[in-house]
Write an enzyme that holds these catalytic residues in place. Sequence first.
Site, PDB file in Angstrom:
ATOM      1  N   ASP A 228      -4.937   7.012   6.269  1.00  6.27           N
ATOM      2  CA  ASP A 228      -5.612   7.961   5.366  1.00  6.27           C
ATOM      3  C   ASP A 228      -6.837   8.614   6.002  1.00  6.27           C
ATOM      4  O   ASP A 228      -7.789   8.984   5.300  1.00  6.27           O
ATOM      5  CB  ASP A 228      -6.024   7.273   4.049  1.00  6.27           C
ATOM      6  CG  ASP A 228      -4.831   6.731   3.276  1.00  6.27           C
ATOM      7  OD1 ASP A 228      -3.765   7.389   3.309  1.00  6.27           O
ATOM      8  OD2 ASP A 228      -4.945   5.665   2.652  1.00  6.27           O
TER       9      ASP A 228
ATOM     10  N   LYS B  99      -4.613  12.470   9.452  1.00  8.68           N
ATOM     11  CA  LYS B  99      -3.848  12.893  10.630  1.00  8.68           C
ATOM     12  C   LYS B  99      -2.815  13.958  10.281  1.00  8.68           C
ATOM     13  O   LYS B  99      -2.608  14.890  11.052  1.00  8.68           O
ATOM     14  CB  LYS B  99      -3.138  11.692  11.257  1.00  8.68           C
ATOM     15  CG  LYS B  99      -4.041  10.599  11.780  1.00  8.68           C
ATOM     16  CD  LYS B  99      -3.252   9.504  12.473  1.00  8.68           C
ATOM     17  CE  LYS B  99      -2.210   8.857  11.573  1.00  8.68           C
ATOM     18  NZ  LYS B  99      -2.792   8.182  10.384  1.00  8.68           N
TER      19      LYS B  99
ATOM     20  N   LYS C  20       6.890  12.645  14.564  1.00  2.00           N
ATOM     21  CA  LYS C  20       6.286  11.453  13.976  1.00  2.00           C
ATOM     22  C   LYS C  20       7.165  10.305  14.458  1.00  2.00           C
ATOM     23  O   LYS C  20       8.181   9.986  13.842  1.00  2.00           O
ATOM     24  CB  LYS C  20       6.276  11.551  12.446  1.00  2.00           C
ATOM     25  CG  LYS C  20       5.791  10.294  11.741  1.00  2.00           C
ATOM     26  CD  LYS C  20       4.288  10.241  11.631  1.00  2.00           C
ATOM     27  CE  LYS C  20       3.853   9.023  10.800  1.00  2.00           C
ATOM     28  NZ  LYS C  20       2.429   9.033  10.511  1.00  2.00           N
TER      29      LYS C  20
ATOM     30  N   SER D 204       7.100   4.500   8.350  1.00  4.96           N
ATOM     31  CA  SER D 204       7.430   3.468   7.365  1.00  4.96           C
ATOM     32  C   SER D 204       7.124   4.025   5.983  1.00  4.96           C
ATOM     33  O   SER D 204       5.979   4.340   5.683  1.00  4.96           O
ATOM     34  CB  SER D 204       6.603   2.201   7.623  1.00  4.96           C
ATOM     35  OG  SER D 204       6.843   1.699   8.918  1.00  4.96           O
TER      36      SER D 204
END
Length: 223
Positions: free
Chosen positions: A12, A15, A37, A41
Amino acid sequence: MNALLIAGTDTDAGKTVVTTALLAYWRKHFRNLGIMKPIQSGTGDRELYSQLSLNQSITEITPLYFEAPLAPPIAAAKENRDIDLALVWQTLQNLRASRDFVLIEALGGLGSPVTAEFTVADLAAEWRLPTVLVVPVRLGAIAQAVANVALARQARVSLKGIILNCVQARSPQEIEDLTPPELIQSLTNIPVLGCLPYFADPTNLDKLSQAAAALDLDLMLPS
């Protein structure tokens, strides 16, 4: 190397906003820009990037995906799977070969585990990925910046600079109080490349591009 890793001090940190802003700006200047990416997850980033019309499959964007929104080693264990970094590396190599420039959003912070033995910092160093560090504008950010830069140096990451990011609306005075650029630069000896404002709509590519244009972009590009 025609790639840039966007890492953070923590989860958080913003990015995805920073990566999307750079993508929105640079896709006007690179004829063939790629996005990645490497491991995800839970849902979120790969789904956003797949909508940005870069002609990439979702598996090319994210070669390794796990259902549980947990650290990859834990998420993989829950699915009785291995973390195949060879697959990730080959996907990155193929993307670099077919694209002018590739933006790579890391997972978590530089200290986040990729496997039981490797952190994001280890991977950035091992794969020789030039890296920018996203530091969220909030209390404690200075200490996080110092700690993550120290980790980057220990791992021998090629750290190009720091981008400050407002994860909530902040006044110029709050930015100066919480993340003073001169102090962060003095403590880390890493240039602060600018600050992105808070975006209520983080998918507004025009506004993101305008904000990215104010960053010191030259330091992020290959020599």
